[in-house]
Design an enzyme around this catalytic site. Structure first.
Site, mmCIF file in Angstrom:
data_model
loop_
_atom_site.group_PDB
_atom_site.id
_atom_site.type_symbol
_atom_site.label_atom_id
_atom_site.label_comp_id
_atom_site.label_asym_id
_atom_site.label_seq_id
_atom_site.Cartn_x
_atom_site.Cartn_y
_atom_site.Cartn_z
ATOM 1 N N LYS A 76 0.876 -1.169 0.000
ATOM 2 C CA LYS A 76 0.000 0.000 0.000
ATOM 3 C C LYS A 76 0.918 1.226 0.000
ATOM 4 C CE LYS A 76 -3.856 2.039 2.663
ATOM 5 N NZ LYS A 76 -4.708 1.895 3.874
ATOM 6 N N SER A 151 -9.704 1.852 2.990
ATOM 7 C CA SER A 151 -8.865 2.680 2.147
ATOM 8 C C SER A 151 -7.816 1.892 1.372
ATOM 9 C CB SER A 151 -8.154 3.719 3.017
ATOM 10 O OG SER A 151 -7.240 3.079 3.905
ATOM 11 N N SER A 175 -9.968 -0.554 7.112
ATOM 12 C CA SER A 175 -9.361 -0.379 5.791
ATOM 13 C C SER A 175 -8.656 -1.603 5.219
ATOM 14 C CB SER A 175 -8.382 0.798 5.806
ATOM 15 O OG SER A 175 -9.093 2.008 5.834
#
Lengths: 490, 477
Positions: A76, A151, A175
């Site tokens: 990420k 997210s 997330s």
């Protein structure tokens, strides 16, 4: 190669069926082919991936390979990676080349895992749909018109479409779990403090926790073992021994006590999602588990408490992004105030600004007691709810989200509606507990995730429980057709 | 109307740790800009602070030094505001729960009395960097070497009622932190800084007047001047029918005035909240006791010892314990010479004078404590007179060797041989019959003339007491 588990890939690398360079190139090719449709990657690091793969091959040849040596992964874009842009999905950090590695990156480099690239995300991890990225929306591989969750949507879409065997994520209010559920993969957020936050760009420090996405609990267990551990660079990391999370995957579930919080099955939960969850729980009953209804009475307070604590912390955490030392800087500032206002005003997205404003307000003189202090009190109540429940049950199960993936744009104008969809995931972060999502059904060709919440440092137990389900089901093996060349996908 | 002044001081003492309070960077003064700032000090995205235990240890030492309870649990908080030399956009400080609370220290007043000054709290925090507004062609340079340097902020109660007391208190704290070896006390380099909260009220009134906070008063002299100027300014305002506004004021030593920096309305709302990156600091009794065991003798205890053991006056003991190095120096001279009072006179007199003149710290004194003690021994045993000692002192200062060697080499040994002195006296009496007559007719003041003649003849070496006695005997005939 994209249908194999990590242990199968490791075995193939060791036997010489293919090299890490070939394996890495294979996934780079898949990224090259499919990423345009998904927009899952912000940065692809072909060159460094292949050079690391080459080093891994040498290690394998020398006989010093570990369980993950030579297996590539994606990060990420919130984990700082030395020499590579680390944007956190924001225009603010579009020009930011991190000069150091996050501890997680350092550890997985040590484990010999080449980095394929950095995945798309909601700006500074604020969002549940991945629509808040400066780099554009990420598409759900199961339906390109839908959101992948957020997210960590880029990482989830990446693993779901098999563009990488595994990927890291972070979970502040759901997330990791929510995008895992939306994309039909397995994702685990460990206990707060289990994984170092050093080098993980902070959204809400007391809630943020790094974790991993894989196609199975078994794969997640391997990577989580390598990621975890006390870090002297992170004062909030836990000095708690890290077991081999793979070692107990095969334990029997006979006598396991599973708690179902009644608050997680009330109004607002989609009927078909609920049915899918109940079916999964039924499967556990068949494996010898005892199902017990429990109550987490303070659940309704979790969202308001979260939306005080998280914005308060983020309003302060994001203050360093001032355009002075790095990051976006506005042009021709008239004076210092103009410099701050325009640099931040021009570089932050709407949702980030909203949360900074909410947080600034909540911490202001005269409001602190009514908001921040009250929210902290609620946090304690929520933790106590869980601790009381764990006196009678081993783990807690329920849905991850009230619905399957919604359409892109569907909730863009309704931030509060979006916030409310995090109802089942947020309490866990407020309490600092470990939790995970595993795919247990498909409703209208969209995945449904089951959430498993464990007690502190009980990740091994949770992974064992998830793994046992995945031994008797094949939901985790489903690949969206368009991304599966073996089944005619292009 | 009669006015009463109320003063409280906030002192920032930079702690002498090796590294910064939340990062491993060095805190050495004077390095090239931004060479002592790592990723944590630069507040790059993703970095985290880690508390330097040495800073905690020093704060605990201070707590013990002011007889304050050390908090078993203290919490770091973020003080949020934007400024280019504050990389995080917040300062990590302590707010609700400081590491040290409620201590006190005694100061000596001009009239010889003692006043106890309360210390509300002392807390740990990080310093900001420096903004350099010159030399950059209209731009501002930022040096982050100082960013993250550990500070102990020491907040007093508003217990001081004039500028002199404020200075006495500041000097006391200055001495204490140096005794404890937690701060080098260097005012020029800014490692010991002071702000003063000043207000006035009509004598007898209970409630406090509106205060002004004075900044930039980083010398003992400036503190006294700035407070006196500010007090007069406030009195003038009120007597002219105005009201004092709460504000921060900057002292300008060149213009000898204080001027407004920002009013209360312009003050930031710092939005303090506990720093979620740092755990509460928990301090065990064992930790505190281990530190207590390493404490040096503190100024107050040393002062009492000087009074009882060496028989010094309160004032002399106060002066001699005002700096650790001075007190150690005196202590050694007094011990080795076994002449505590002579030692006090020499250290406070000739030595301090010479050091002042040469602008030297006691640590850099050309005369060691042992050298001075050896010389004092020679005064005590009558080898040299106090007058000759001044020459010996000067010679030692100039690096000509130790007292004994100098006395020997220069032939400064005092003449105590009665016969030798008598010989000189006889000659002088014989040569000055007129003066002898004057003495015998009752003008005893003329004795001084004879003493001078004898000392001259002995080149200062005759023992003055003996000379006096023998002269009287001979002159009376």
């Amino acid at each position: 190669m994209h249908t194999k588990s990590l242990s199968e890939l490791a075995a193939d690398l060791k036997s010489g069926a293919y090299s890490s360079v070939e394996l890495t190139q294979y996934f780079l090719d898949r990224i090259n082919r499919y990423n345009t449709a998904l927009n899952a990657f912000i940065t692809v690091t072909d060159e460094s991936a292949l050079s690391r793969a080459k080093a891994a091959d040498e290690q394998i040849a020398a006989g010093s390979a570990g369980a993950l040596t030579g297996i590539p992964l994606a990060y990420k874009d919130i984990f700082c990676t030395d020499g590579v842009r680390t944007s956190a999905g924001s225009k603010m950090l579009d020009n930011f080349i991190a000069p150091y590695n996050a501890t997680v990156v350092e550890k997985l480099n040590q484990a010999g895992m080449p980095m394929l690239g950095k995945t798309n995300m909601d700006e500074f991890a604020m969002g549940s749909s991945n629509e808040n990225s400066y780099y554009g929306v990420v598409k759900n591989p199961w339906d390109l018109a839908r959101i992948p969750g957020g997210s960590s949507g880029g990482s989830a879409a990446t693993v779901a479409a098999r563009l990488s065997p595994v990927a890291t994520g972070t979970d502040t209010g759901g997330s990791i779990r929510q995008p895992a559920a939306m994309t039909g993969i397995t994702g685990i957020k460990p206990t707060y403090g289990r994984v170092s936050r050093f080098g993980m760009i902070a959204y809400a420090s007391s809630l943020d926790q790094g974790g991993v996405f894989g196609t199975s609990a078994e794969d997640c267990a391997l990577v989580l073992t390598a990621m975890s551990g006390f870090d002297e660079k992170d004062s909030t990391s836990a000095e708690h021994a890290v077991p081999d999370f793979s070692a107990s995957l095969k334990d029997s579930l006979a006598g396991l006590k599973i708690g179902l919080p009644k608050e997680y099955f009330e109004e607002g939960l989609d009927a078909q999602v609920e049915k899918s969850i109940q079916e999964a729980i039924e499967a556990y009953r068949k494996m010898g588990a005892e199902i017990i209804e429990i109550s987490l009475p303070n659940t309704p307070l979790a969202i308001p408490a979260y939306y005080v604590v998280a914005p308060a912390e983020c309003s302060s955490n994001l203050s360093r992004l001032d355009g002075v030392r790095y990051g976006y800087r506005c042009e021709n500032a008239k004076d210092l105030t103009d410099h701050y206002m325009r640099s931040r005003g021009e570089a932050f997205g709407v949702e980030v600004k909203r949360r900074i404003m909410v947080g600034t307000y909540a911490l202001s003189a005269g409001y602190y007691d009514a908001y921040y202090l009250k929210a902290q009190q609620i946090r304690r109540l929520i933790s106590e709810d869980f601790q009381k429940a764990f006196e009678t049950v081993d783990v807690i199960m329920g849905p991850v989200a009230p619905n399957t993936a919604f359409k892109i744009g569907e909730k863009s104008d309704d931030p509060v509606g979006m916030y409310l969809s995090d109802i089942y995931t947020i309490s866990v972060n407020l309490a600092g507990l470990p939790a995970m999502s595993l795919p247990v059904a498909s409703v209208n060709n969209l995945p449904v995730g089951l959430q498993i919440i464990g007690n502190y440092f009980d990740e091994a137990k949770m992974l064992n429980i998830a793994h046992q389900y995945q031994q008797v089901s094949d939901h985790h093996q489903q690949i969206p057709t368009a991304f599966d060349v073996t089944r005619g996908g292009e | 109307m009669e006015w009463e002044t109320v003063i409280g001081l906030e002192i920032h003492a930079q702690l002498m740790t090796q590294s910064k309070i939340f990062s491993g960077s060095s805190i050495a003064y004077g390095a090239e800009p931004n060479t002592q700032a790592n990723v944590v000090d630069l507040a790059l995205p993703g970095v985290l602070p880690v508390l330097n235990v040495e800073a905690v240890r020093m704060a605990v030492k201070f707590g013990l030094g002011i007889n304050a309870p050390v908090s078993q649990r203290s919490v770091f908080a973020r003080k949020n505001y934007f400024y280019p030399d504050l990389p995080q956009g917040y300062q990590i400080s302590q707010f609700d729960l400081p590491i040290v609370e409620k201590g006190h220290i005694d100061i000596l007043l001009d009239d010889g009395g003692v006043k106890c000054i309360g210390i509300t709290r002392a807390h740990l925090e990080q310093d900001a960097g420096k903004s350099l507004h010159e030399d950059f062609a209209g731009m501002t340079g930022i040096d982050l070497n100082r960013a993250g340097t550990p500070l102990l902020e020491i907040v007093s109660e508003p217990d001081m009622s004039n500028a002199k007391e404020a200075v006495a208190y500041m000097k006391k704290i200055h001495a204490l932190v140096q005794y404890l070896e937690i701060c080098d006390g260097n005012l020029q380099e800014g490692s010991f800084r002071c702000d003063a909260n000043v207000s006035v009220r009509p004598k007898g009134q209970k409630e406090l007047g509106t205060r002004a906070e004075l900044k930039n008063i980083n010398s003992f002299r400036f503190v006294e001047r700035a407070i006196n100027i500010e007090v007069q300014r406030q009195i003038d305002i009120i007597e002219e029918g105005g009201t004092v506004v709460q504000e921060t004021r900057l002292f300008d030593p060149d213009k000898d005035e204080t001027r407004s920096m920002r009013s209360k309305e312009e003050a930031n709302d710092y939005r303090y909240f506990p720093d979620p990156d740092l755990l509460p600091v928990r301090i065990s009794d064992d930790f505190i006791e281990a530190i207590r065991a390493t404490l040096p003798e503190l100024p107050e205890a040393k002062k009492q010892r000087f009074i009882t053991r060496y028989g010094l006056s309160d004032y002399d003991a106060e002066v001699l314990t005002s700096h650790r190095a001075l007190s150690d120096y005196y202590d050694q001279v007094a011990r080795e010479s076994n002449q505590a009072k002579l030692a006090a006179n020499w250290v406070m007199g000739n030595l301090s004078g010479a050091l002042n003149k040469a602008n030297l710290e006691i640590k850099a004194s050309p005369i060691s404590a042992k050298q001075l003690a050896d010389m004092i021994k020679r005064i005590a045993d009558n080898t040299i007179s106090g007058k000759i000692a001044k020459d010996v002192f000067e010679a030692i200062w100039q690096g000509e060797g130790d007292a004994d060697g100098i006395i020997e080499k220069k032939g400064l040994k005092q003449i105590t041989d009665t016969g030798a002195i008598e010989g000189m006296i006889d000659e002088i009496i014989a040569n000055n019959p007129q003066q002898v007559e004057m003495f015998r007719s009752g003008k005893e003041k003329i004795l001084g003339f004879f003493v001078g003649q004898v000392m001259k003849a002995s080149r200062g070496k005759a023992n003055p007491a003996q000379v006096n006695q023998l002269l009287r005997e001979k002159l009376k005939g």
